[in-house]
Design an enzyme around this catalytic site. Structure first.
Site, PDB file in Angstrom:
ATOM      1  N   ASP A  11      33.628  -5.591 -14.486  1.00 31.39           N
ATOM      2  CA  ASP A  11      34.091  -4.988 -13.229  1.00 31.39           C
ATOM      3  C   ASP A  11      34.110  -6.020 -12.096  1.00 31.39           C
ATOM      4  O   ASP A  11      33.303  -6.945 -12.076  1.00 31.39           O
ATOM      5  CB  ASP A  11      33.158  -3.822 -12.863  1.00 31.39           C
ATOM      6  N   ASN A  59      41.213   4.520 -15.511  1.00 32.29           N
ATOM      7  CA  ASN A  59      41.961   3.403 -14.910  1.00 32.29           C
ATOM      8  C   ASN A  59      43.473   3.612 -15.014  1.00 32.29           C
ATOM      9  O   ASN A  59      44.247   3.066 -14.226  1.00 32.29           O
ATOM     10  CB  ASN A  59      41.599   2.064 -15.568  1.00 32.29           C
TER      11      ASN A  59
END
Ligand code: IPE
Ligand code: IPE
Ligand code: MG
Length: 223
Positions: A11, A59
């Site tokens: 991330d 996502n």
């Protein structure tokens, strides 16, 4: 003790780009470059299985431009990497919901998996369009179709990856974001503020060193 199965929530690509006044796509490209180097390094330092969270189901709800850009990176990655991985004896596998990926990417994944099927030095598993809850639902539905109660061992066997020893998340957030929920039951957790494109091979070495000092008790008492 060394971590045999390491999982990484990669991330921070977007923030890495933002800090440099670059588009988010530049962060994803930098992240991919880092991922390739890091995955080579991990197997050199004794990791046997590396599971990387590259794209969650959620996502896919990001703006189309960003999702298409990520798909383009995967279109580059699979054909470019599979001979490299094969050369190093690394088997590639992809977990996640393939029905959510474009058909041409699925074909490239199939080719890369087939090309590296017999590699035994290590397993690199990419989680794409992945949901930990989705995995558990899929396994539960398979179990129901079997028509009898399963043991824990049998149920675990229906999941895509074995138990995780060490779960790393870059980017500063302290959550799992639907990654390997069942398999991380006794994983050691490691959170770092470093944004993924800044997470070096040396940072992985330091994290693995910390893992080796952890006392994993699995609920027992140390004598
Ligand atoms: C992780 O980086 C990569 C993907 C989720 C595809 P992010 O894109 O989430 O980066 P941040 O969290 O916005 O910095
Ligand atoms: C988790 O990161 C998914 C990946 C790194 C691929 P996100 O950036 O999507 O997670 P949240 O939104 O911070 O929970
Ligand atoms: Mg993020």
């Amino acid at each position: 003790m060394t971590a045999k199965h390491v999982a990484i929530i990669m991330d921070g690509n977007g923030r890495w780009a933002k800090k440099r006044l670059l588009p988010r796509s530049a962060g994803h490209r930098a992240g991919l470059k880092r991922m390739i180097s890091l995955s080579g390094h991990a197997f050199d330092v004794g990791v046997e299985r590396l599971t990387l969270y590259a794209l969650s189901e959620e996502n896919l709800l990001r703006p189309k431009e960003e999702v298409d850009g990520l798909f383009d990176l995967f279109r580059e990655y699979f054909p470019a990497q599979h001979s490299e991985l094969k050369e190093h004896g690394i088997r590639l596998c992809v977990i996640g919901n393939r029905a959510l990926l474009p058909a041409d990417i699925c074909e490239r994944i199939d080719e890369a998996e087939a090309a590296t099927r017999d590699c035994t030095r290590g397993t690199l598993c990419l989680a794409l369009a992945y949901s930990g809850r989705g995995e558990i639902e899929r396994a539960a539905n398979l179990a129901v179709r079997g028509g009898r109660e399963l043991t824990r061992e049998e149920f675990s066997g229906l999941l895509s990856v074995p138990p995780v020893d060490f779960l790393i998340r870059t980017g500063g957030e302290m959550r799992l974001s639907d990654f390997l929920l069942y398999e991380s039951a006794y994983a050691e957790l490691y959170f770092t503020k470093k944004l993924f494109p800044d997470f070096t091979n040396g940072d992985l070495d330091r994290a693995l060193k910390e893992f080796s000092l952890r006392d994993r008790r699995f609920g027992r008492v140390r004598s």
